[in-house]
Design a protein around this motif. Structure first.
Motif, PDB file in Angstrom:
ATOM      1  N   LYS A  79       8.458  11.194 -17.295  1.00  0.00           N
ATOM      2  CA  LYS A  79       8.897  12.337 -16.507  1.00  0.00           C
ATOM      3  C   LYS A  79       9.423  11.868 -15.151  1.00  0.00           C
ATOM      4  O   LYS A  79       9.046  10.819 -14.648  1.00  0.00           O
ATOM      5  N   SER A  80      10.281  12.683 -14.563  1.00  0.00           N
ATOM      6  CA  SER A  80      10.865  12.327 -13.263  1.00  0.00           C
ATOM      7  C   SER A  80       9.777  12.238 -12.181  1.00  0.00           C
ATOM      8  O   SER A  80       9.878  11.457 -11.245  1.00  0.00           O
ATOM      9  N   ARG A  81       8.732  13.035 -12.327  1.00  0.00           N
ATOM     10  CA  ARG A  81       7.625  12.984 -11.370  1.00  0.00           C
ATOM     11  C   ARG A  81       6.936  11.623 -11.438  1.00  0.00           C
ATOM     12  O   ARG A  81       6.623  11.020 -10.410  1.00  0.00           O
ATOM     13  N   HIS A  82       6.722  11.102 -12.617  1.00  0.00           N
ATOM     14  CA  HIS A  82       6.089   9.795 -12.791  1.00  0.00           C
ATOM     15  C   HIS A  82       7.003   8.684 -12.296  1.00  0.00           C
ATOM     16  O   HIS A  82       6.532   7.691 -11.744  1.00  0.00           O
ATOM     17  N   GLN A  83       8.310   8.847 -12.482  1.00  0.00           N
ATOM     18  CA  GLN A  83       9.261   7.850 -12.003  1.00  0.00           C
ATOM     19  C   GLN A  83       9.242   7.790 -10.473  1.00  0.00           C
ATOM     20  O   GLN A  83       9.296   6.705  -9.885  1.00  0.00           O
ATOM     21  N   ARG A  84       9.171   8.950  -9.821  1.00  0.00           N
ATOM     22  CA  ARG A  84       9.104   8.976  -8.356  1.00  0.00           C
ATOM     23  C   ARG A  84       7.821   8.315  -7.864  1.00  0.00           C
ATOM     24  O   ARG A  84       7.835   7.552  -6.905  1.00  0.00           O
ATOM     25  N   LEU A  85       6.690   8.615  -8.490  1.00  0.00           N
ATOM     26  CA  LEU A  85       5.416   7.999  -8.100  1.00  0.00           C
ATOM     27  C   LEU A  85       5.451   6.491  -8.314  1.00  0.00           C
ATOM     28  O   LEU A  85       4.961   5.725  -7.472  1.00  0.00           O
ATOM     29  N   LEU A  86       6.032   6.050  -9.413  1.00  0.00           N
ATOM     30  CA  LEU A  86       6.160   4.620  -9.684  1.00  0.00           C
ATOM     31  C   LEU A  86       7.059   3.965  -8.637  1.00  0.00           C
ATOM     32  O   LEU A  86       6.747   2.884  -8.117  1.00  0.00           O
ATOM     33  N   GLY A  87       8.167   4.610  -8.295  1.00  0.00           N
ATOM     34  CA  GLY A  87       9.079   4.088  -7.266  1.00  0.00           C
ATOM     35  C   GLY A  87       8.408   4.005  -5.908  1.00  0.00           C
ATOM     36  O   GLY A  87       8.560   3.013  -5.181  1.00  0.00           O
ATOM     37  N   MET A  88       7.643   5.043  -5.543  1.00  0.00           N
ATOM     38  CA  MET A  88       6.935   5.020  -4.266  1.00  0.00           C
ATOM     39  C   MET A  88       5.853   3.939  -4.268  1.00  0.00           C
ATOM     40  O   MET A  88       5.659   3.253  -3.269  1.00  0.00           O
ATOM     41  N   GLY A  89       5.171   3.779  -5.373  1.00  0.00           N
ATOM     42  CA  GLY A  89       4.150   2.739  -5.478  1.00  0.00           C
ATOM     43  C   GLY A  89       4.749   1.348  -5.335  1.00  0.00           C
ATOM     44  O   GLY A  89       4.208   0.500  -4.621  1.00  0.00           O
ATOM     45  N   LEU A  90       5.866   1.110  -6.008  1.00  0.00           N
ATOM     46  CA  LEU A  90       6.540  -0.186  -5.884  1.00  0.00           C
ATOM     47  C   LEU A  90       7.050  -0.406  -4.459  1.00  0.00           C
ATOM     48  O   LEU A  90       6.967  -1.516  -3.933  1.00  0.00           O
ATOM     49  N   GLY A  91       7.562   0.641  -3.842  1.00  0.00           N
ATOM     50  CA  GLY A  91       8.039   0.539  -2.458  1.00  0.00           C
ATOM     51  C   GLY A  91       6.917   0.182  -1.502  1.00  0.00           C
ATOM     52  O   GLY A  91       7.068  -0.672  -0.625  1.00  0.00           O
ATOM     53  N   LEU A  92       5.759   0.826  -1.668  1.00  0.00           N
ATOM     54  CA  LEU A  92       4.598   0.510  -0.826  1.00  0.00           C
ATOM     55  C   LEU A  92       4.100  -0.908  -1.065  1.00  0.00           C
ATOM     56  O   LEU A  92       3.702  -1.605  -0.120  1.00  0.00           O
ATOM     57  N   LEU A  93       4.130  -1.341  -2.318  1.00  0.00           N
ATOM     58  CA  LEU A  93       3.718  -2.698  -2.637  1.00  0.00           C
ATOM     59  C   LEU A  93       4.648  -3.722  -1.985  1.00  0.00           C
ATOM     60  O   LEU A  93       4.187  -4.715  -1.411  1.00  0.00           O
ATOM     61  N   LEU A  94       5.946  -3.475  -2.033  1.00  0.00           N
ATOM     62  CA  LEU A  94       6.907  -4.371  -1.383  1.00  0.00           C
ATOM     63  C   LEU A  94       6.729  -4.368   0.133  1.00  0.00           C
ATOM     64  O   LEU A  94       6.802  -5.419   0.783  1.00  0.00           O
ATOM     65  N   LEU A  95       6.486  -3.201   0.699  1.00  0.00           N
ATOM     66  CA  LEU A  95       6.263  -3.102   2.136  1.00  0.00           C
ATOM     67  C   LEU A  95       4.998  -3.861   2.549  1.00  0.00           C
ATOM     68  O   LEU A  95       4.992  -4.578   3.559  1.00  0.00           O
ATOM     69  N   ALA A  96       3.931  -3.743   1.779  1.00  0.00           N
ATOM     70  CA  ALA A  96       2.691  -4.462   2.071  1.00  0.00           C
ATOM     71  C   ALA A  96       2.906  -5.971   1.964  1.00  0.00           C
ATOM     72  O   ALA A  96       2.395  -6.737   2.787  1.00  0.00           O
ATOM     73  N   GLY A  97       3.657  -6.406   0.957  1.00  0.00           N
ATOM     74  CA  GLY A  97       3.948  -7.831   0.810  1.00  0.00           C
ATOM     75  C   GLY A  97       4.752  -8.367   1.977  1.00  0.00           C
ATOM     76  O   GLY A  97       4.470  -9.453   2.504  1.00  0.00           O
ATOM     77  N   ALA A  98       5.755  -7.609   2.417  1.00  0.00           N
ATOM     78  CA  ALA A  98       6.565  -8.027   3.566  1.00  0.00           C
ATOM     79  C   ALA A  98       5.708  -8.098   4.831  1.00  0.00           C
ATOM     80  O   ALA A  98       5.820  -9.037   5.622  1.00  0.00           O
ATOM     81  N   ALA A  99       4.835  -7.121   5.032  1.00  0.00           N
ATOM     82  CA  ALA A  99       3.955  -7.117   6.201  1.00  0.00           C
ATOM     83  C   ALA A  99       3.023  -8.325   6.179  1.00  0.00           C
ATOM     84  O   ALA A  99       2.780  -8.960   7.218  1.00  0.00           O
ATOM     85  N   TYR A 100       2.518  -8.675   5.004  1.00  0.00           N
ATOM     86  CA  TYR A 100       1.650  -9.848   4.881  1.00  0.00           C
ATOM     87  C   TYR A 100       2.384 -11.109   5.310  1.00  0.00           C
ATOM     88  O   TYR A 100       1.856 -11.929   6.074  1.00  0.00           O
ATOM     89  N   PHE A 101       3.599 -11.307   4.834  1.00  0.00           N
ATOM     90  CA  PHE A 101       4.349 -12.509   5.169  1.00  0.00           C
ATOM     91  C   PHE A 101       4.711 -12.558   6.654  1.00  0.00           C
ATOM     92  O   PHE A 101       4.659 -13.618   7.273  1.00  0.00           O
ATOM     93  N   VAL A 102       5.050 -11.435   7.245  1.00  0.00           N
ATOM     94  CA  VAL A 102       5.376 -11.397   8.674  1.00  0.00           C
ATOM     95  C   VAL A 102       4.138 -11.722   9.512  1.00  0.00           C
ATOM     96  O   VAL A 102       4.196 -12.536  10.437  1.00  0.00           O
TER      97      VAL A 102
END
Length: 148
Positions: free
Chosen positions: A2-25
């Motif tokens: 469902k589109s709702r699950h796709q949005r949640l998955l996209g937001m989850g991946l975005g947060l994961l990428l943001l956390a990874g970038a913050a860790y490296f910085v």
């Protein structure tokens, strides 16, 4: 999916990428962090034994000894002294009795092996860290004199 699950998955991946970038910085910031210590703090053992740090104060008059590109001098905050060894060209404004900040590490005992030496810029300037160290040393001397 469902589109709702796709949005949640996209937001989850975005947060994961943001956390990874913050860790490296933050990790890069931590490895490049260099703290300032006065000669009194170095003598008290507060400076890191195996890491790089800065020590600052005044170049003790009569302490500069040159041998080719190697220079040895003493940094003091008027209470304690730290012998410094530096190999390289010193700044043009490096003089005895003037403010200096050296970056490096302790070599075994009390000798500070500098990788970089910074000197004052003009007649009225002293590195803020060195000025603060001298002010603290003056306050400690006045406090010691009053308590006697």
């Amino acid at each position: 999916m469902k589109s709702r699950h796709q949005r949640l998955l996209g937001m989850g991946l975005g947060l994961l990428l943001l956390a990874g970038a913050a860790y490296f910085v933050l990790n890069a910031f931590q490895s490049n962090l260099v703290f300032f210590f006065t000669p009194t703090q170095v003598a008290a053992g507060e400076a890191p034994k195996d890491g790089s740090f800065r020590v600052g104060g005044l170049v003790k008059p009569g302490s500069v000894q040159r041998q080719d590109l190697a220079v040895e001098f003493v940094v003091t905050d008027t209470q304690r002294e730290v012998p410094v060894r530096y190999v390289g060209l010193l700044p043009d404004l490096f003089k005895e009795g003037k403010g200096v900040v050296a970056q490096g590490r302790l070599d075994g005992g009390r000798l500070f092996v500098a990788s970089e030496v910074l000197a004052k810029h003009d007649e009225n300037y002293m590195p803020p860290e060195a000025q603060h160290a001298l002010d603290e040393a003056a306050r400690a001397r006045v406090g010691a004199a009053v308590s006697r």
